[in-house]
Enzyme design. Structure first.
Site, PDB file in Angstrom:
ATOM      1  N   HIS A 207       9.941  -3.509   7.489  1.00 11.57           N
ATOM      2  CA  HIS A 207       8.540  -3.181   7.183  1.00 11.57           C
ATOM      3  C   HIS A 207       7.520  -4.059   7.895  1.00 11.57           C
ATOM      4  O   HIS A 207       6.327  -3.838   7.773  1.00 11.57           O
ATOM      5  CB  HIS A 207       8.303  -3.271   5.677  1.00 11.57           C
ATOM      6  CG  HIS A 207       8.314  -4.694   5.168  1.00 11.57           C
ATOM      7  ND1 HIS A 207       9.475  -5.367   4.899  1.00 11.57           N
ATOM      8  CD2 HIS A 207       7.312  -5.562   4.914  1.00 11.57           C
ATOM      9  CE1 HIS A 207       9.185  -6.597   4.493  1.00 11.57           C
ATOM     10  NE2 HIS A 207       7.882  -6.739   4.502  1.00 11.57           N
TER      11      HIS A 207
HETATM   12  C1  UD1 Z   1       3.227  -7.171   1.956  1.00  8.88           C
HETATM   13  C2  UD1 Z   1       3.184  -8.623   2.427  1.00  8.88           C
HETATM   14  C3  UD1 Z   1       4.485  -8.994   3.101  1.00  8.88           C
HETATM   15  C4  UD1 Z   1       5.678  -8.656   2.234  1.00  8.88           C
HETATM   16  C5  UD1 Z   1       5.599  -7.203   1.832  1.00  8.88           C
HETATM   17  C6  UD1 Z   1       6.727  -6.798   0.936  1.00  8.88           C
HETATM   18  C7  UD1 Z   1       0.995  -9.430   3.196  1.00  8.88           C
HETATM   19  C8  UD1 Z   1       0.242  -9.846   4.398  1.00  8.88           C
HETATM   20  N1  UD1 Z   1       2.152  -8.828   3.426  1.00  8.88           N
HETATM   21  O1  UD1 Z   1       3.300  -6.354   3.113  1.00  8.88           O
HETATM   22  O2  UD1 Z   1       4.504 -10.375   3.358  1.00  8.88           O
HETATM   23  O3  UD1 Z   1       6.863  -8.892   2.947  1.00  8.88           O
HETATM   24  O4  UD1 Z   1       4.358  -6.997   1.140  1.00  8.88           O
HETATM   25  O5  UD1 Z   1       6.655  -5.471   0.604  1.00  8.88           O
HETATM   26  O6  UD1 Z   1       0.560  -9.674   2.094  1.00  8.88           O
HETATM   27  N2  UD1 Z   1       1.674   0.728   0.082  1.00  8.88           N
HETATM   28  C9  UD1 Z   1       1.950   1.729  -0.810  1.00  8.88           C
HETATM   29  N3  UD1 Z   1       2.217   1.377  -2.101  1.00  8.88           N
HETATM   30  C10 UD1 Z   1       2.227   0.105  -2.521  1.00  8.88           C
HETATM   31  C11 UD1 Z   1       1.929  -0.914  -1.608  1.00  8.88           C
HETATM   32  C12 UD1 Z   1       1.661  -0.597  -0.305  1.00  8.88           C
HETATM   33  O7  UD1 Z   1       1.962   2.892  -0.465  1.00  8.88           O
HETATM   34  O8  UD1 Z   1       2.504  -0.140  -3.714  1.00  8.88           O
HETATM   35  C13 UD1 Z   1       1.399   1.075   1.505  1.00  8.88           C
HETATM   36  C14 UD1 Z   1      -0.066   1.241   1.791  1.00  8.88           C
HETATM   37  O9  UD1 Z   1      -0.220   2.269   2.713  1.00  8.88           O
HETATM   38  C15 UD1 Z   1      -0.440  -0.063   2.434  1.00  8.88           C
HETATM   39  C16 UD1 Z   1       0.837  -0.452   3.163  1.00  8.88           C
HETATM   40  O10 UD1 Z   1       1.876   0.037   2.329  1.00  8.88           O
HETATM   41  O11 UD1 Z   1      -1.535   0.050   3.282  1.00  8.88           O
HETATM   42  C17 UD1 Z   1       0.990  -1.918   3.369  1.00  8.88           C
HETATM   43  O12 UD1 Z   1       0.829  -2.621   2.136  1.00  8.88           O
HETATM   44  P1  UD1 Z   1       0.276  -4.135   2.155  1.00  8.88           P
HETATM   45  O13 UD1 Z   1       0.224  -4.652   0.772  1.00  8.88           O
HETATM   46  O14 UD1 Z   1      -0.956  -4.206   2.975  1.00  8.88           O
HETATM   47  O15 UD1 Z   1       1.352  -4.933   2.983  1.00  8.88           O
HETATM   48  P2  UD1 Z   1       2.951  -4.811   3.056  1.00  8.88           P
HETATM   49  O16 UD1 Z   1       3.324  -4.250   4.363  1.00  8.88           O
HETATM   50  O17 UD1 Z   1       3.509  -4.195   1.826  1.00  8.88           O
END
Ligand code: UD1
Length: 364
Positions: A207
């Site tokens: 991811h």
């Molecule tokens: C975040 C952490 C990363 C960790 C990862 C584990 C940061 C910078 N990154 O990355 O260190 O390894 O979590 O999962 O904080 N989304 C959903 N549902 C959710 C959460 C996210 O659909 O419950 C989607 C959304 O489109 C979102 C994307 O995932 O924009 C990324 O989510 P985000 O929280 O920005 O970062 P992660 O890639 O999950």
């Protein structure tokens, strides 16, 4: 009475806070813990299921900040958490790991002169293109108590000029959670559900923006997976971010042909899955540590790691994201017998007690 606000936001935070909260509740004559969820992760499979699996009490407050750019997310946590901290005076704010919520909460606490304890302090990849590295550096610069998982983290902090009195080597709290749940995970029926005999499959997670946000890189990784998948099936619980990118780059259909794509798993199912796999392919931080403790061979699809001990002492190998290297190393790993586990110092299941001891000690 010590009033402590514990902050979590994203999936890898939940397994770190679970034993800490547990330990604080055991000391309820002296400690009054509050649990704040920023809502950075909000899907049932990315958040709620971990609270259930790990018996974490429902958060006292959920800030529901959701997704957004890094600055948007950080800013929203800061605005919302400032109100929490103003309404709930605290002696300490405890933050864990390296996600955006961790850094945001630390900045707020520092500005309001509330002491910060950082669990998993001192890890450094040296790679500032990685968003988590910025979060680590900022959080550690602000923390009053730096609780480290391994001795290399102490060295990093000392090199950065952190006073040694502020640093406490407590060990790895994720491993507390791993040991506490191993038996429970054995009751998961995930292998039967997916029809996977133990040791006859690889487990994968992917991811990181550096792997999934560029179509060429992601397509290259899929090339390697196709080759590995011909030898052993690969099970891939897909993070929502990766699912979006695969769709966006029209790669979903192709990857579905060679991999078993499934929804993100809860803690217990995932533990049962990877602990029975022959090989793990990942770009996660925590999984490098968990495979080390269990002696499962792990290939990390990154050029560097903030957890070098998993390479020096554990089963982890860094393979980057060049398709030929990933395939070559995977085949080599499958040809090698899986070696014995070597557990790093203080990854012993008692880190949470040392963490809360250190906070109490620093409060005297
Ligand atoms: C975040 C952490 C990363 C960790 C990862 C584990 C940061 C910078 N990154 O990355 O260190 O390894 O979590 O999962 O904080 N989304 C959903 N549902 C959710 C959460 C996210 O659909 O419950 C989607 C959304 O489109 C979102 C994307 O995932 O924009 C990324 O989510 P985000 O929280 O920005 O970062 P992660 O890639 O999950």
């Amino acid at each position: 009475m010590l009033r402590i606000i514990n902050v979590v936001g994203a999936r890898p935070n939940f397994m770190k806070i679970a034993p800490v909260i547990d330990e604080m509740r055991r000391r309820s004559d002296r400690i009054e813990p509050l649990l704040v969820h920023t809502g950075q992760h909000y899907d049932e499979s990315m958040s709620d299921s971990f609270f259930e699996d790990l018996d974490i009490p429902r958060p006292d407050i959920n800030l529901e900040i959701g997704s957004g750019s890094h600055s948007e997310q950080t800013a929203r946590v800061m605005i919302a958490f400032e109100q929490v901290l103003l309404q709930h005076p605290a002696d300490w704010v405890v933050v864990v790991g390296d996600v955006n919520s961790t850094m945001a909460a630390a900045i707020v606490a520092a500005k309001l002169n509330v002491r910060i304890a950082h669990v998993e302090a001192g890890l450094r990849s040296g790679d500032r293109t990685m968003p988590e590295e910025i979060n680590r550096v900022v959080t550690d610069a602000l923390a009053d108590l730096l609780l480290t998982p391994s001795r290399d983290a102490n060295e990093n902090l000392l090199r950065e000029g952190v006073a040694s009195e502020k640093i406490s080597f407590v060990g790895n709290v994720m491993i507390d959670t791993l040991y506490r749940n191993l038996e429970k995970a054995r009751r998961s029926r995930v292998l039967e559900r997916l029809n996977l005999p133990p040791q006859q499959f690889c487990a994968m997670t992917l991811h990181r923006p550096s792997n999934v946000d560029h179509p060429k890189t992601l397509a290259g990784i899929i090339n390697a997976l196709e080759a590995i998948g011909e030898r052993l099936p690969i099970v891939f619980p897909v993070h929502p971010r990766t699912r979006e990118r695969l769709e966006q780059f029209n790669l979903t259909e192709r990857i579905q042909k060679s991999l078993l794509m499934i929804e993100p798993l809860g803690y217990l199912d995932f533990l049962q899955l990877y602990s029975n796999s022959r090989l793990v392919l990942t770009d996660s931080g925590g999984i490098q540590e968990e495979t080390t403790v269990l002696g499962i061979p792990c290939l990390t699809l990154r050029p560097n790691t903030e957890r070098p001990i998993t390479v020096l002492e554990g089963t982890n190998r860094l393979v980057g994201n060049t398709p030929e290297v990933i395939a070559r190393e995977a085949f080599a790993a499958l040809d090698r017998p899986a070696g014995a586990a070597r557990v790093p110092e203080l990854w012993d299941g008692h880190a949470a007690a040392r963490i809360v001891d250190a906070i109490e000690e620093a409060s005297r």
